[in-house]
Design a protein around this motif. Structure first.
Motif, short mmCIF file in Angstrom:
data_model
loop_
_atom_site.label_atom_id
_atom_site.label_comp_id
_atom_site.label_asym_id
_atom_site.label_seq_id
_atom_site.Cartn_x
_atom_site.Cartn_y
_atom_site.Cartn_z
N GLU A 172 0.87 -1.32 0.41
CA GLU A 172 0.18 0.35 0.25
C GLU A 172 0.64 1.75 0.43
O GLU A 172 1.06 1.99 -1.16
CB GLU A 172 -1.08 -0.17 1.53
CG GLU A 172 -1.79 1.12 1.09
CD GLU A 172 -2.56 1.06 2.31
OE1 GLU A 172 -3.35 2.40 2.79
OE2 GLU A 172 -3.08 0.27 3.30
N THR A 173 2.15 1.43 0.55
CA THR A 173 3.28 2.51 0.84
C THR A 173 3.07 2.69 -0.40
O THR A 173 3.84 4.05 -0.75
CB THR A 173 4.45 2.35 2.01
OG1 THR A 173 3.19 2.06 3.00
CG2 THR A 173 4.69 3.60 2.17
N ARG B 120 0.59 4.41 -2.42
CA ARG B 120 0.28 5.69 -2.28
C ARG B 120 1.79 6.84 -2.49
O ARG B 120 1.60 7.39 -3.31
CB ARG B 120 0.79 5.78 -1.02
CG ARG B 120 -0.66 5.02 -0.02
CD ARG B 120 -2.09 6.40 -0.30
NE ARG B 120 -3.07 5.78 0.11
CZ ARG B 120 -4.00 5.23 1.05
NH1 ARG B 120 -3.01 6.58 1.78
NH2 ARG B 120 -4.37 5.06 1.28
N GLN C 195 1.49 6.95 -6.10
CA GLN C 195 0.03 8.21 -6.51
C GLN C 195 1.01 10.01 -6.76
O GLN C 195 0.53 10.89 -6.75
CB GLN C 195 -1.04 7.74 -5.31
CG GLN C 195 -2.04 6.89 -5.96
CD GLN C 195 -3.09 6.09 -5.09
OE1 GLN C 195 -2.99 6.67 -3.84
NE2 GLN C 195 -3.65 5.68 -5.51
N ALA C 196 1.33 9.91 -5.13
CA ALA C 196 2.33 11.42 -4.89
C ALA C 196 3.07 11.49 -5.72
O ALA C 196 3.55 12.86 -5.23
CB ALA C 196 1.72 11.27 -2.78
N ILE D 231 2.20 6.74 5.16
CA ILE D 231 0.40 6.89 4.86
C ILE D 231 -0.62 8.06 5.04
O ILE D 231 -0.71 8.53 4.10
CB ILE D 231 0.05 5.76 4.86
CG1 ILE D 231 0.87 4.17 3.75
CG2 ILE D 231 -0.97 5.61 4.42
CD1 ILE D 231 -0.01 2.69 4.30
N ASN D 232 -0.23 8.53 6.40
CA ASN D 232 -1.00 9.38 6.62
C ASN D 232 -0.31 10.73 6.06
O ASN D 232 -0.65 11.40 5.57
CB ASN D 232 -1.36 9.45 8.44
CG ASN D 232 -1.59 8.36 8.69
OD1 ASN D 232 -3.22 7.96 8.14
ND2 ASN D 232 -1.59 7.48 10.16
N THR E 97 -1.33 11.23 3.06
CA THR E 97 -2.31 11.22 2.61
C THR E 97 -2.58 13.05 2.81
O THR E 97 -2.64 13.96 2.08
CB THR E 97 -3.35 10.78 3.88
OG1 THR E 97 -3.26 9.77 3.12
CG2 THR E 97 -4.84 10.83 3.66
N LEU E 98 -1.81 13.70 4.08
CA LEU E 98 -1.56 15.56 4.47
C LEU E 98 -1.14 15.60 3.16
O LEU E 98 -1.62 16.62 2.77
CB LEU E 98 -1.66 15.47 5.23
CG LEU E 98 -1.67 14.56 6.94
CD1 LEU E 98 -0.74 14.70 8.10
CD2 LEU E 98 -3.09 15.72 7.12
N ARG F 61 -1.17 15.10 0.48
CA ARG F 61 -1.88 15.11 -0.89
C ARG F 61 -2.91 16.13 -0.34
O ARG F 61 -3.06 16.69 -1.25
CB ARG F 61 -2.50 13.99 -1.34
CG ARG F 61 -3.09 13.79 -2.64
CD ARG F 61 -3.22 12.65 -2.98
NE ARG F 61 -4.44 12.59 -4.50
CZ ARG F 61 -4.45 11.32 -4.44
NH1 ARG F 61 -4.80 9.88 -4.45
NH2 ARG F 61 -5.24 10.99 -5.99
N SER F 62 -3.76 15.76 0.67
CA SER F 62 -4.33 17.32 1.22
C SER F 62 -4.48 17.92 1.04
O SER F 62 -4.91 19.36 0.43
CB SER F 62 -5.24 16.64 2.28
OG SER F 62 -4.32 16.51 3.36
N ASP G 72 -3.61 19.57 -3.10
CA ASP G 72 -5.08 19.98 -3.55
C ASP G 72 -6.13 20.29 -3.77
O ASP G 72 -5.70 21.28 -2.34
CB ASP G 72 -5.82 17.97 -3.53
CG ASP G 72 -5.60 16.83 -3.58
OD1 ASP G 72 -5.02 17.27 -5.04
OD2 ASP G 72 -6.45 16.31 -3.27
#
Length: 178
Positions: free
Chosen positions: A17-18, A21, A24-25, A167-168, A171-172, A174-175, A178
């Motif tokens: 998963e990492t 991610r 993706q990033a 992963i967290n 996510t941060l 990426r947010s 965006d």
């Protein structure tokens, strides 16, 4: 399935998963590892395609290595111990500074015994530092208590903890973009 097998299977899933991610990033990562002895990078290295995103890992197990390789303050190690928030932050900041192509650095420092000082057995600190668009660096650190028993199980659990923190952080990141 015994506890170690269960931990290992979960670790493989987290590593996969990492890497997804990171892709993706479009984020390149570098690590500074102490108590995990390179296990984080090793687990990610098992996943095909990671070479685009994994810059490397500095295994800075001993205090003098932390100081000489990645610029951790010897004064802070003496004042706070190597298993502390300031040292985890400095480890991540130092390895990021030494790796210009990396966007994000994650560090881990902890104590798995035997002979851990009172209150330190199973304690880890995970530091993260990421480069901002303006060139500045933002660092953070968090502490965690490993619940597993035994050195190998604790190293696996700590590696899982690092991957979850990563992963967290992704996510941060990426947010905020965006």
């Amino acid at each position: 399935m015994d506890d170690l097998s269960s931990l290992t299977e979960s670790l493989r899933e987290l590593a996969t998963e990492t890497v997804g991610r990171l892709a993706q990033a479009k984020c390149r990562i570098v690590f500074a590892e102490s108590c995990t002895c390179g296990m984080v990078a090793c687990e990610l290295g098992k996943i095909p395609g990671v070479s685009e995103w994994l810059c490397g890992s500095a295994v800075t197990y001993r205090n003098d290595t932390k100081v000489r390789w990645i610029g951790v303050s010897a004064v802070d190690i003496d004042r706070h111990t190597a298993v502390s928030d300031p040292v985890a932050r400095q480890m991540a900041a130092g390895v990021l500074d030494k790796t210009p192509e990396a966007d994000l650095a994650v560090s881990i420092t902890g104590h798995f015994g035997p002979d851990a000082p009172d209150g330190f057995d199973g304690l880890v600190f995970v530091g993260t530092c990421n480069r901002m668009d303006d060139g500045s660096v933002r660092c953070d650190a968090r502490s965690f208590r490993m619940k597993s028993v035994g050195r190998q199980a604790r190293q696996i659990e700590a590696t899982q903890t690092v991957l979850r923190c990563l992963i967290n952080a992704l996510t941060l990141m990426r947010s905020t973009k965006d």
